[in-house]
Design a protein around this motif. Sequence first.
Motif, PDB file in Angstrom:
ATOM      1  N   TRP A  51       0.806  -1.232   0.000  1.00  0.00           N
ATOM      2  CA  TRP A  51       0.000   0.000   0.000  1.00  0.00           C
ATOM      3  C   TRP A  51       0.832   1.271   0.000  1.00  0.00           C
ATOM      4  CZ3 TRP A  51      -2.708  -1.813   5.159  1.00  0.00           C
ATOM      5  CH2 TRP A  51      -3.042  -3.172   5.031  1.00  0.00           C
ATOM      6  N   ASN A 109       8.208   5.815  10.103  1.00  0.00           N
ATOM      7  CA  ASN A 109       7.324   4.800   9.504  1.00  0.00           C
ATOM      8  C   ASN A 109       5.910   4.972  10.074  1.00  0.00           C
ATOM      9  OD1 ASN A 109       6.997   2.877  11.880  1.00  0.00           O
ATOM     10  ND2 ASN A 109       9.223   2.897  11.660  1.00  0.00           N
ATOM     11  N   GLY A 110       5.016   4.089   9.685  1.00  0.00           N
ATOM     12  CA  GLY A 110       3.631   4.233  10.120  1.00  0.00           C
ATOM     13  C   GLY A 110       3.458   3.973  11.605  1.00  0.00           C
ATOM     14  N   SER A 111       4.126   2.924  12.105  1.00  0.00           N
ATOM     15  CA  SER A 111       4.005   2.595  13.532  1.00  0.00           C
ATOM     16  C   SER A 111       4.532   3.730  14.407  1.00  0.00           C
ATOM     17  CB  SER A 111       4.779   1.311  13.858  1.00  0.00           C
ATOM     18  OG  SER A 111       4.303   0.245  13.085  1.00  0.00           O
ATOM     19  N   THR A 114       2.067   6.598  14.656  1.00  0.00           N
ATOM     20  CA  THR A 114       0.952   6.415  15.596  1.00  0.00           C
ATOM     21  C   THR A 114       1.463   6.419  17.051  1.00  0.00           C
ATOM     22  OG1 THR A 114       1.008   3.987  15.338  1.00  0.00           O
ATOM     23  CG2 THR A 114      -0.546   5.194  13.968  1.00  0.00           C
ATOM     24  N   TYR A 143      -5.916  -1.716  13.193  1.00  0.00           N
ATOM     25  CA  TYR A 143      -4.479  -1.991  13.104  1.00  0.00           C
ATOM     26  C   TYR A 143      -3.749  -0.655  12.989  1.00  0.00           C
ATOM     27  CZ  TYR A 143       0.101  -3.560  11.553  1.00  0.00           C
ATOM     28  OH  TYR A 143       1.452  -3.774  11.470  1.00  0.00           O
ATOM     29  N   HIS A 144      -2.837  -0.415  13.947  1.00  0.00           N
ATOM     30  CA  HIS A 144      -2.107   0.849  13.919  1.00  0.00           C
ATOM     31  C   HIS A 144      -0.596   0.646  13.925  1.00  0.00           C
ATOM     32  CE1 HIS A 144      -5.818   3.129  14.334  1.00  0.00           C
ATOM     33  NE2 HIS A 144      -6.182   2.326  15.304  1.00  0.00           N
ATOM     34  N   GLY A 145      -0.154  -0.610  13.774  1.00  0.00           N
ATOM     35  CA  GLY A 145       1.280  -0.850  13.712  1.00  0.00           C
ATOM     36  C   GLY A 145       1.732  -1.931  14.665  1.00  0.00           C
ATOM     37  N   GLU A 201      -8.794   4.479  12.053  1.00  0.00           N
ATOM     38  CA  GLU A 201      -8.454   4.480  10.625  1.00  0.00           C
ATOM     39  C   GLU A 201      -9.714   4.990   9.916  1.00  0.00           C
ATOM     40  OE1 GLU A 201      -6.457   0.341   9.649  1.00  0.00           O
ATOM     41  OE2 GLU A 201      -7.509   0.241  11.561  1.00  0.00           O
ATOM     42  N   ASP A 235      -5.610   7.977  11.883  1.00  0.00           N
ATOM     43  CA  ASP A 235      -4.473   7.225  11.350  1.00  0.00           C
ATOM     44  C   ASP A 235      -4.703   7.049   9.850  1.00  0.00           C
ATOM     45  OD1 ASP A 235      -2.653   5.386  10.488  1.00  0.00           O
ATOM     46  OD2 ASP A 235      -3.031   3.911  12.052  1.00  0.00           O
ATOM     47  N   VAL A 237      -2.319   6.500   7.695  1.00  0.00           N
ATOM     48  CA  VAL A 237      -1.100   5.869   7.159  1.00  0.00           C
ATOM     49  C   VAL A 237      -1.424   5.142   5.848  1.00  0.00           C
ATOM     50  CG1 VAL A 237       0.545   3.985   7.594  1.00  0.00           C
ATOM     51  CG2 VAL A 237       0.128   5.711   9.342  1.00  0.00           C
ATOM     52  N   MET A 238      -2.557   4.462   5.820  1.00  0.00           N
ATOM     53  CA  MET A 238      -2.942   3.753   4.594  1.00  0.00           C
ATOM     54  C   MET A 238      -3.879   4.581   3.719  1.00  0.00           C
ATOM     55  SD  MET A 238      -5.429   1.871   2.990  1.00  0.00           S
ATOM     56  CE  MET A 238      -6.568   1.070   4.078  1.00  0.00           C
ATOM     57  N   SER A 263       2.193   8.036   6.541  1.00  0.00           N
ATOM     58  CA  SER A 263       3.434   7.331   6.168  1.00  0.00           C
ATOM     59  C   SER A 263       3.182   6.703   4.795  1.00  0.00           C
ATOM     60  CB  SER A 263       3.813   6.301   7.221  1.00  0.00           C
ATOM     61  OG  SER A 263       5.079   5.781   6.953  1.00  0.00           O
ATOM     62  N   LYS A 264       3.577   5.491   4.580  1.00  0.00           N
ATOM     63  CA  LYS A 264       3.345   4.756   3.320  1.00  0.00           C
ATOM     64  C   LYS A 264       3.432   5.643   2.077  1.00  0.00           C
ATOM     65  CE  LYS A 264       0.771   0.897   5.292  1.00  0.00           C
ATOM     66  NZ  LYS A 264       1.579  -0.269   5.064  1.00  0.00           N
TER      67      LYS A 264
HETATM   68  C1  PLP Z   1      -3.501   2.264   9.267  1.00  0.00           C
HETATM   69  C2  PLP Z   1      -2.088   1.833   9.536  1.00  0.00           C
HETATM   70  N1  PLP Z   1      -1.433   2.391  10.552  1.00  0.00           N
HETATM   71  C3  PLP Z   1      -0.153   2.064  10.823  1.00  0.00           C
HETATM   72  C4  PLP Z   1       0.509   1.115  10.070  1.00  0.00           C
HETATM   73  C5  PLP Z   1       1.929   0.750  10.401  1.00  0.00           C
HETATM   74  O1  PLP Z   1       2.777   1.238   9.420  1.00  0.00           O
HETATM   75  P1  PLP Z   1       4.244   0.616   9.245  1.00  0.00           P
HETATM   76  O2  PLP Z   1       4.076  -0.720   8.648  1.00  0.00           O
HETATM   77  O3  PLP Z   1       4.937   1.574   8.328  1.00  0.00           O
HETATM   78  O4  PLP Z   1       4.864   0.592  10.593  1.00  0.00           O
HETATM   79  C6  PLP Z   1      -0.145   0.512   9.008  1.00  0.00           C
HETATM   80  C7  PLP Z   1       0.522  -0.524   8.208  1.00  0.00           C
HETATM   81  O5  PLP Z   1      -0.065  -1.273   7.483  1.00  0.00           O
HETATM   82  C8  PLP Z   1      -1.491   0.871   8.730  1.00  0.00           C
HETATM   83  O6  PLP Z   1      -2.172   0.313   7.737  1.00  0.00           O
END
Ligand code: PLP
Length: 427
Positions: A51, A109-111, A114, A143-145, A201, A235, A237-238, A263-264
């Motif tokens: 993604w 990064n995404g994690s 968050t 899911y947030h990481g 999300e 969030d 990220v996606m 992120s992403k």
């Molecule tokens: C909504 C969401 N938040 C956070 C993350 C975590 O991102 P990362 O994989 O870059 O740590 C993801 C990863 O899929 C995600 O979809």
Amino acid sequence: MSLAERDQQVIWHPFTQQKNRPLPIPIVKGKDSLLFTEDGKTYIDAISSWWVTLHGHANSYIAEKIYQQALQLEQVIFAGFTHEPAVRLAERLLPLLPGNFTRIFYSDNGSTSTEVALKMSIQYWWNKGETKRRKILAFKNAYHGDTFGAMSVSDRSVFTLAFHDLLFEVIFIDTPTKDTIDGIKAIIHQHSTEIAAFIYEPLVQGAGGMKMYDAYLMNELLNTVKLTDIICIADEVMTGFGRTAKFFASEYMHNKPDIICLSKGLTGGTMALGVTACTNRIYQAYMDDDKYKTFFHGHSFTANPLACTAALASLDLFEKETCLQQIEWISESNKKFSAELEAGWYPIKDLRFLGTILAFEIIQGADGYLNSISSIFTQLAMREGVYLRPLGNSVYIMPPYCITEDELECIYSCIKKLLTQLKGPGS
Ligand SMILES: Cc1ncc(COP(=O)(O)O)c(C=O)c1O
């Protein structure tokens, strides 16, 4: 020894059971929507490599900008120093964000984006002397990481099972439907004075299986949350950067977040970068003579100049009309394909789409991430030259925006063909 065999001697891959794992596939090149393997095969990357990829693989415009920046400044400590790409990116991002954001905090990064958001909002209340507000509100199936804070606010699932006793307590609520909204509001009212923040999300729960929920009801939910002063953390990220056909999914709701995580696709999917943006309300709580009220958080690669440059280049590409047209066209195509699937008597359920994301569940075995149809579907799709990676029995597509008509059609045909095979002869 082949590259794949050498890999197996020394590497531990993510989300991969190490026993009896198949050899990984060496990728030697990417171009636009395509991935090229060592043995001459080509796959359409129908999920944008987890993604992230927006403008296609090995985008020459972004690559050139990164190269030029690498010759100038590749990395510098970001406490006490600054640089043009970080400042420029913040200046360009802030007016694009859905809400009144005034500050950008970088991570990688995404994690981490968050984690930063959670820490930022918990310490916000601590700085203000409101020590009772320590809890986080989050959605079930979220899911947030994968770091500890991010895991804590994510669904208690196969991803987190080994750590359940170590995760902090979270108030989990259902995503809003006509049936759940009143119950959710009651929970929020009951706990409102102890909740620091609500993380969500917006509209699509990605790793939870691309589950989608209603914008109108989400707005209503956010209304309740906002009335109780709880900090709203989107969030994205996606969902950010056009995935849902709006630049940010939060644009579908009138009520905007106080903190947003990105992120992403932020760098067009080329480099690791995280952003946590906040409003002035949050920022001001950290403005103090008291040193203890400092936000003591940072990473070695915070605001890496190459990553910021890649993000700026990605924003340049968004300014070209073709990118937005592509998003619109992919969204329209998904709608048509969805109607086709609906009419086709395939063994699927819960067909849904939003912008460039389309998803459904295959009716076979138990719903969920461990359903083995995932790896079977991936293998069969790859025989057709398409890379798909279902989340258990949730099949989804999320292509790069540069995908061609032929390539998208190829993904759709592949899905129809595999679903027809699943229907079995004579059914
Ligand atoms: C909504 C969401 N938040 C956070 C993350 C975590 O991102 P990362 O994989 O870059 O740590 C993801 C990863 O899929 C995600 O979809």
